[in-house]
Design an enzyme around this catalytic site. Structure first.
Site, PDB file in Angstrom:
ATOM      1  N   GLU A  12       0.677  -1.171  -0.078  1.00  0.00           N
ATOM      2  CA  GLU A  12       0.030  -0.134  -0.129  1.00  0.00           C
ATOM      3  C   GLU A  12       1.033   1.194   0.086  1.00  0.00           C
ATOM      4  O   GLU A  12       0.412   2.488  -0.539  1.00  0.00           O
ATOM      5  CB  GLU A  12      -0.998   0.033   1.354  1.00  0.00           C
ATOM      6  CG  GLU A  12      -2.208  -1.001   1.167  1.00  0.00           C
ATOM      7  CD  GLU A  12      -2.775  -0.942   2.544  1.00  0.00           C
ATOM      8  OE1 GLU A  12      -3.968  -0.830   2.425  1.00  0.00           O
ATOM      9  OE2 GLU A  12      -2.080  -1.298   3.748  1.00  0.00           O
ATOM     10  N   GLY A  78     -10.495  -7.286   8.458  1.00  0.00           N
ATOM     11  CA  GLY A  78     -11.384  -8.430   8.458  1.00  0.00           C
ATOM     12  C   GLY A  78     -13.016  -7.764   8.630  1.00  0.00           C
ATOM     13  O   GLY A  78     -13.227  -7.076   9.889  1.00  0.00           O
ATOM     14  N   MET A 199      -5.459  -4.869  13.263  1.00  0.00           N
ATOM     15  CA  MET A 199      -4.389  -4.937  14.233  1.00  0.00           C
ATOM     16  C   MET A 199      -3.367  -3.599  14.852  1.00  0.00           C
ATOM     17  O   MET A 199      -2.614  -3.712  15.554  1.00  0.00           O
ATOM     18  CB  MET A 199      -3.525  -6.026  13.797  1.00  0.00           C
ATOM     19  CG  MET A 199      -4.076  -7.435  13.495  1.00  0.00           C
ATOM     20  SD  MET A 199      -2.760  -8.644  13.004  1.00  0.00           S
ATOM     21  CE  MET A 199      -1.684  -8.969  14.291  1.00  0.00           C
ATOM     22  N   GLU A 200      -4.042  -2.521  14.380  1.00  0.00           N
ATOM     23  CA  GLU A 200      -3.153  -1.366  14.763  1.00  0.00           C
ATOM     24  C   GLU A 200      -3.907   0.008  15.166  1.00  0.00           C
ATOM     25  O   GLU A 200      -3.449   0.614  15.816  1.00  0.00           O
ATOM     26  CB  GLU A 200      -2.207  -1.109  13.548  1.00  0.00           C
ATOM     27  CG  GLU A 200      -1.154  -1.870  12.986  1.00  0.00           C
ATOM     28  CD  GLU A 200      -2.093  -3.087  12.024  1.00  0.00           C
ATOM     29  OE1 GLU A 200      -3.045  -2.784  11.489  1.00  0.00           O
ATOM     30  OE2 GLU A 200      -1.377  -3.975  11.974  1.00  0.00           O
ATOM     31  N   ASP A 223     -11.129  -9.676   3.913  1.00  0.00           N
ATOM     32  CA  ASP A 223     -11.419 -10.998   4.460  1.00  0.00           C
ATOM     33  C   ASP A 223     -12.685 -10.906   5.424  1.00  0.00           C
ATOM     34  O   ASP A 223     -13.103  -9.718   5.885  1.00  0.00           O
ATOM     35  CB  ASP A 223     -10.168 -11.748   5.190  1.00  0.00           C
ATOM     36  CG  ASP A 223      -9.860 -11.063   6.137  1.00  0.00           C
ATOM     37  OD1 ASP A 223      -8.684 -10.419   5.875  1.00  0.00           O
ATOM     38  OD2 ASP A 223     -10.269 -10.882   7.412  1.00  0.00           O
TER      39      ASP A 223
HETATM   40  N1  SAH Z   1       1.111 -10.801   5.221  1.00  0.00           N
HETATM   41  C1  SAH Z   1       1.482  -9.835   5.960  1.00  0.00           C
HETATM   42  C2  SAH Z   1       0.794  -9.993   7.362  1.00  0.00           C
HETATM   43  C3  SAH Z   1      -0.374  -9.236   7.485  1.00  0.00           C
HETATM   44  S1  SAH Z   1      -1.040  -9.239   9.157  1.00  0.00           S
HETATM   45  C4  SAH Z   1       3.208  -9.892   6.076  1.00  0.00           C
HETATM   46  O1  SAH Z   1       3.453 -10.881   5.871  1.00  0.00           O
HETATM   47  O2  SAH Z   1       3.614  -8.843   6.530  1.00  0.00           O
HETATM   48  C5  SAH Z   1      -2.636  -8.746   8.762  1.00  0.00           C
HETATM   49  C6  SAH Z   1      -2.743  -7.287   8.648  1.00  0.00           C
HETATM   50  O3  SAH Z   1      -3.932  -6.974   7.949  1.00  0.00           O
HETATM   51  C7  SAH Z   1      -2.681  -6.360   9.963  1.00  0.00           C
HETATM   52  O4  SAH Z   1      -2.160  -5.017   9.202  1.00  0.00           O
HETATM   53  C8  SAH Z   1      -4.058  -6.198  10.228  1.00  0.00           C
HETATM   54  O5  SAH Z   1      -4.196  -4.756  10.678  1.00  0.00           O
HETATM   55  C9  SAH Z   1      -4.812  -6.651   8.741  1.00  0.00           C
HETATM   56  N2  SAH Z   1      -6.156  -7.337   8.700  1.00  0.00           N
HETATM   57  C10 SAH Z   1      -6.657  -7.803   7.937  1.00  0.00           C
HETATM   58  N3  SAH Z   1      -7.634  -8.916   8.136  1.00  0.00           N
HETATM   59  C11 SAH Z   1      -7.365  -9.266   9.504  1.00  0.00           C
HETATM   60  C12 SAH Z   1      -8.078  -9.947  10.280  1.00  0.00           C
HETATM   61  N4  SAH Z   1      -9.255 -10.752  10.087  1.00  0.00           N
HETATM   62  N5  SAH Z   1      -7.825 -10.128  11.683  1.00  0.00           N
HETATM   63  C13 SAH Z   1      -6.671  -9.289  11.999  1.00  0.00           C
HETATM   64  N6  SAH Z   1      -6.104  -8.209  11.241  1.00  0.00           N
HETATM   65  C14 SAH Z   1      -6.597  -8.118   9.976  1.00  0.00           C
END
Ligand code: SAH
Length: 258
Positions: A12, A78, A199-200, A223
């Site tokens: 992004e 999500g 998560m942030e 998702d």
């Molecule tokens: N694939 C990434 C990790 C992503 S962690 C890597 O390898 O670096 C997931 C990220 O998407 C986080 O920033 C969180 O804020 C968001 N996110 C999307 N769907 C989520 C869900 N179902 N639960 C928690 N966070 C989610």
């Protein structure tokens, strides 16, 4: 007045960096900060890192080291609310930490020391984000939604929508339908009607509250926080979320500079 644009994921951020004028990369606290101009406005672009602590460090650095006047977050989340589907956009108007639990000393989800469980986002900035998101989704490019995803059948047959409401953050990637359902219903029973999980955001909202800075966040639904969340996620980020973030944030900054 410098605006910080925080992204959760490098994909992004990179699309926004490409639009940056007079770009300058500064390393600080083990992170890269991109200084420059978007639509004639001074901005700093940064990656939040994943999870609440990483995001708090980045937000604090943006304020203390780079003197930003406001922080805007762009990322994916999500969807857990009814009708909050993959390809939709959620603009947060409030944030809560779903993994905060100091009970029985404090009511569940209350932030000790703050006498509250929710942090409110800045209404004018949120309105600009909603406007930019609606304009993008209504455009020809936005109408593609995630139908451009490598021939995959869209999981959301309806046109993508913009929602506004409560978003919950926690140090968990929620990827089980039972967990998402439990999280949503327990919060709902306490009067917290949550649309999406990530998560942030709540951590950055808290830092901005501490410093008295306006904060707003836009999240593209990647998702449904269910058992297929990890399957949908990488392809979605690559093909869709990056495009959403680029268009919505550029539209937002353009409005900001009027
Ligand atoms: N694939 C990434 C990790 C992503 S962690 C890597 O390898 O670096 C997931 C990220 O998407 C986080 O920033 C969180 O804020 C968001 N996110 C999307 N769907 C989520 C869900 N179902 N639960 C928690 N966070 C989610």
């Amino acid at each position: 007045m410098t605006t910080a644009i925080l992204s959760a994921l490098p994909e992004e951020q990179s699309s926004l960096v490409q639009h940056l004028l007079h770009a300058q990369r500064v390393m600080h606290a083990g992170r890269a900060f991109w200084l420059g101009e978007l639509h004639g406005r001074p901005v700093v672009l940064a990656l939040s890192g994943i999870g609440k602590v990483a995001a708090s460090t980045t937000a604090t650095a943006l304020i203390e080291r780079f003197g930003v006047a406001r922080i805007v977050f762009t990322g994916v989340a999500g969807g857990v609310g009814d009708g909050v589907n993959v390809g939709d956009v959620v603009v947060a108007n409030e944030y809560l930490q779903h993994d905060m639990d100091a009970s029985p000393l404090f009511p569940r989800w209350e932030m000790p020391g703050y006498a509250r469980s929710r942090f409110v986002c800045d209404a004018p900035l949120s309105a600009l984000l909603s406007g930019a998101a609606s304009a993008y989704l209504a455009s020809a490019d936005g109408q593609l939604g995630f139908r451009s995803m490598d021939g995959q059948v869209p999981a959301n047959p309806t046109a993508p929508r913009v929602h506004a409401g409560l978003v919950a953050s926690g140090d968990r990637f929620v990827c089980a339908a039972s967990e998402a359902q439990h999280l949503r219903s327990t919060l709902q029973a306490a009067g917290h009607d949550v649309l999406a999980v990530e998560m942030e955001g709540a951590a950055v909202a808290q830092v901005c509250h501490d410093y008295g800075l306006p904060f707003a966040a836009v999240r593209t639904i990647s998702d449904r926080a269910d058992d297929t969340a990890h399957v949908d996620f990488p392809a979605f980020v690559r093909t869709v979320a990056t495009r959403y973030a680029e268009h919505i944030l550029l539209g937002f900054v353009q409005e900001l500079s009027k």
